[in-house]
Design a protein around this motif. Structure first.
Motif, PDB file in Angstrom:
ATOM      1  N   TYR A 210       0.825  -1.214   0.000  1.00 13.86           N
ATOM      2  CA  TYR A 210       0.000   0.000   0.000  1.00 13.86           C
ATOM      3  C   TYR A 210       0.859   1.264   0.000  1.00 13.86           C
ATOM      4  O   TYR A 210       1.698   1.452   0.875  1.00 13.86           O
ATOM      5  CB  TYR A 210      -0.935  -0.011   1.212  1.00 13.86           C
ATOM      6  N   SER A 211       0.574   2.144  -0.989  1.00 18.27           N
ATOM      7  CA  SER A 211       1.431   3.312  -1.233  1.00 18.27           C
ATOM      8  C   SER A 211       1.512   4.274  -0.056  1.00 18.27           C
ATOM      9  O   SER A 211       2.573   4.798   0.258  1.00 18.27           O
ATOM     10  CB  SER A 211       0.919   4.092  -2.443  1.00 18.27           C
ATOM     11  N   ASP A 212       0.380   4.543   0.582  1.00 18.96           N
ATOM     12  CA  ASP A 212       0.333   5.512   1.673  1.00 18.96           C
ATOM     13  C   ASP A 212      -0.903   5.167   2.506  1.00 18.96           C
ATOM     14  O   ASP A 212      -1.942   5.812   2.388  1.00 18.96           O
ATOM     15  CB  ASP A 212       0.244   6.933   1.098  1.00 18.96           C
ATOM     16  N   PRO A 213      -0.794   4.123   3.332  1.00 18.26           N
ATOM     17  CA  PRO A 213      -1.982   3.461   3.890  1.00 18.26           C
ATOM     18  C   PRO A 213      -2.818   4.295   4.866  1.00 18.26           C
ATOM     19  O   PRO A 213      -3.948   3.912   5.158  1.00 18.26           O
ATOM     20  CB  PRO A 213      -1.418   2.208   4.580  1.00 18.26           C
ATOM     21  N   GLY A 214      -2.289   5.436   5.331  1.00 18.75           N
ATOM     22  CA  GLY A 214      -3.120   6.320   6.149  1.00 18.75           C
ATOM     23  C   GLY A 214      -3.988   7.222   5.294  1.00 18.75           C
ATOM     24  O   GLY A 214      -4.991   7.766   5.757  1.00 18.75           O
TER      25      GLY A 214
ATOM     26  N   ASN B 208      -3.024   0.634  -4.004  1.00 23.33           N
ATOM     27  CA  ASN B 208      -2.077  -0.450  -3.764  1.00 23.33           C
ATOM     28  C   ASN B 208      -1.399  -0.873  -5.060  1.00 23.33           C
ATOM     29  O   ASN B 208      -1.757  -0.418  -6.148  1.00 23.33           O
ATOM     30  CB  ASN B 208      -2.779  -1.627  -3.070  1.00 23.33           C
ATOM     31  N   MET B 209      -0.417  -1.707  -4.930  1.00 19.96           N
ATOM     32  CA  MET B 209       0.412  -2.062  -6.093  1.00 19.96           C
ATOM     33  C   MET B 209       1.175  -3.342  -5.823  1.00 19.96           C
ATOM     34  O   MET B 209       1.287  -3.773  -4.674  1.00 19.96           O
ATOM     35  CB  MET B 209       1.417  -0.938  -6.370  1.00 19.96           C
ATOM     36  N   VAL B 210       1.682  -3.913  -6.880  1.00 21.25           N
ATOM     37  CA  VAL B 210       2.683  -4.967  -6.729  1.00 21.25           C
ATOM     38  C   VAL B 210       3.922  -4.561  -7.512  1.00 21.25           C
ATOM     39  O   VAL B 210       3.848  -3.795  -8.463  1.00 21.25           O
ATOM     40  CB  VAL B 210       2.190  -6.354  -7.221  1.00 21.25           C
ATOM     41  N   LEU B 211       5.046  -5.076  -7.072  1.00 17.57           N
ATOM     42  CA  LEU B 211       6.284  -4.940  -7.829  1.00 17.57           C
ATOM     43  C   LEU B 211       6.384  -6.131  -8.767  1.00 17.57           C
ATOM     44  O   LEU B 211       6.209  -7.272  -8.334  1.00 17.57           O
ATOM     45  CB  LEU B 211       7.486  -4.983  -6.882  1.00 17.57           C
ATOM     46  N   ALA B 212       6.663  -5.874 -10.037  1.00 17.12           N
ATOM     47  CA  ALA B 212       6.904  -6.959 -10.989  1.00 17.12           C
ATOM     48  C   ALA B 212       8.375  -6.912 -11.389  1.00 17.12           C
ATOM     49  O   ALA B 212       8.912  -5.843 -11.686  1.00 17.12           O
ATOM     50  CB  ALA B 212       6.020  -6.797 -12.212  1.00 17.12           C
ATOM     51  N   TYR B 213       9.000  -8.061 -11.352  1.00 20.74           N
ATOM     52  CA  TYR B 213      10.403  -8.166 -11.775  1.00 20.74           C
ATOM     53  C   TYR B 213      10.411  -8.651 -13.217  1.00 20.74           C
ATOM     54  O   TYR B 213       9.851  -9.707 -13.515  1.00 20.74           O
ATOM     55  CB  TYR B 213      11.156  -9.141 -10.861  1.00 20.74           C
TER      56      TYR B 213
ATOM     57  N   CYS C 151      -1.551  -9.645   7.852  1.00 21.72           N
ATOM     58  CA  CYS C 151      -1.465  -8.187   7.795  1.00 21.72           C
ATOM     59  C   CYS C 151      -0.945  -7.772   6.427  1.00 21.72           C
ATOM     60  O   CYS C 151      -0.843  -8.594   5.510  1.00 21.72           O
ATOM     61  CB  CYS C 151      -0.578  -7.651   8.923  1.00 21.72           C
ATOM     62  N   THR C 152      -0.648  -6.510   6.230  1.00 22.14           N
ATOM     63  CA  THR C 152      -0.084  -6.049   4.965  1.00 22.14           C
ATOM     64  C   THR C 152       1.012  -5.035   5.271  1.00 22.14           C
ATOM     65  O   THR C 152       1.415  -4.899   6.439  1.00 22.14           O
ATOM     66  CB  THR C 152      -1.189  -5.501   4.022  1.00 22.14           C
ATOM     67  N   ILE C 153       1.511  -4.344   4.251  1.00 23.70           N
ATOM     68  CA  ILE C 153       2.699  -3.511   4.466  1.00 23.70           C
ATOM     69  C   ILE C 153       2.657  -2.235   3.632  1.00 23.70           C
ATOM     70  O   ILE C 153       2.131  -2.231   2.514  1.00 23.70           O
ATOM     71  CB  ILE C 153       3.989  -4.334   4.179  1.00 23.70           C
TER      72      ILE C 153
END
Lengths: 208, 208
Positions: free
Chosen positions: A127-131, A136-141, B187-189
């Protein structure tokens, strides 16, 4: 032939209040805190999130083997209106309806950088800035074979209104290279790319 | 004496549309792209940003020397309504009116974790999700002296409605530790903490 506009030529002309937008909206959340007390929280949401993945975006980590054997990472540079500045970021894009993370990653890398790559793996959802937002996002390699003829002279396939420049920076001293570029050009940086570089840098002192 | 509520006990009860909130609002930006074409962009903004610093938040990097000589980082765990989950993050807080980055960092570390620290340095300003919001932050590096009597048994000074748990994780294999915790607890991050851990992890393979 006109020269390609630099991202630094963009400029803000007006900022007005918006009672919820087409792409970015706000939500009021009613929730119970851990003690059971009812409370209110506000957040920003992207209206573009689809139910296929429930994920907004994919950011792309591509490490290239350069000619002098120093590994380099692909970074993009574009004007981002919310920051009123040109921003350094990992290549990234929103997931289209019915699109997978894998296809988004490969497609966006071609569109933004011209490199044709192979999806390797994806991260967990973060989550980019959860407050502030549910964004949200995923990292893809993604692996890029520089010997592939398609990657000899990569040409980005930018959409109308996209003006993205591609840079490659060595992983070695990435934090220092990024900060020098920011200082020199007056651009700024995505917090996620910056934290990645801080992690790389800290590793030198704490893990050795 | 009642036991301290776990952040996992929080739950969402309703989410409604909000025509701009008290804390989170939307803005419509008119700008000229690099080619001079007028365009529209939307963004989310925090209404709480003050003009003292023009910066929203401070995140805190605190590395502790643990008893077995492995360095550890302080991480907080709290329910974040936008994500509908408990989230792992660096300690962080919004900058109060007329407050400096330095005092915000030291204050928030005490409030959220109970540790009394000394401000060392701050990063450049970085943007959390620059396509979505003008939300920005700096990283503050804070030293904590574990021999200081105030840090023997640190007690967080949480505000009403804050339920924050403090954990310490070794920097060595931080990415794996975080992913194991997420898998185990559900949880998440925060993306920024995650990218920091990815950088630390990648350093092992690419910089060696």
């Amino acid at each position: 032939m006109t020269s390609k506009p630099s991202p630094y030529q963009a400029k803000i002309t007006n900022i007005s209040n918006s009672n919820d937008g087409k792409w970015i909206q706000t939500r009021k959340i009613e929730y119970q805190d851990p003690a059971g007390t009812p409370r209110i929280w506000e957040m920003a949401v992207r209206s573009t999130r689809t139910t296929t993945t429930n994920i907004d975006a994919v950011s792309i980590v591509t490490i290239l083997n350069s000619t002098n054997h120093d590994k380099e990472i692909i970074i993009v540079k574009q004007f981002r209106p919310p920051t009123e500045k040109v921003v350094l970021e990992l290549p990234a894009g929103l997931i289209d309806p019915n699109e997978t993370i894998e296809s988004t990653a490969v497609r966006e890398l071609i569109e933004e950088t011209g490199y044709h790559g192979t999806f390797v793996k994806q991260s967990i959802v973060v989550y980019s800035d959860p407050g502030l937002t549910n964004a949200n996002m995923v990292l893809a390699y993604v692996d890029v074979d520089l010997n592939d003829p398609k990657n000899i002279n990569p040409i980005a396939q930018l959409e109308d209104g996209e003006f993205i420049e591609v840079i490659k920076l060595p992983l070695h001293n990435l934090l220092q290279s990024l900060e020098q570029l920011i200082e020199k050009e007056g651009c700024t940086i995505d917090a996620r790319l910056y934290h990645f570089a801080v992690g790389l840098d800290l590793a030198k002192s704490v893990l050795s």
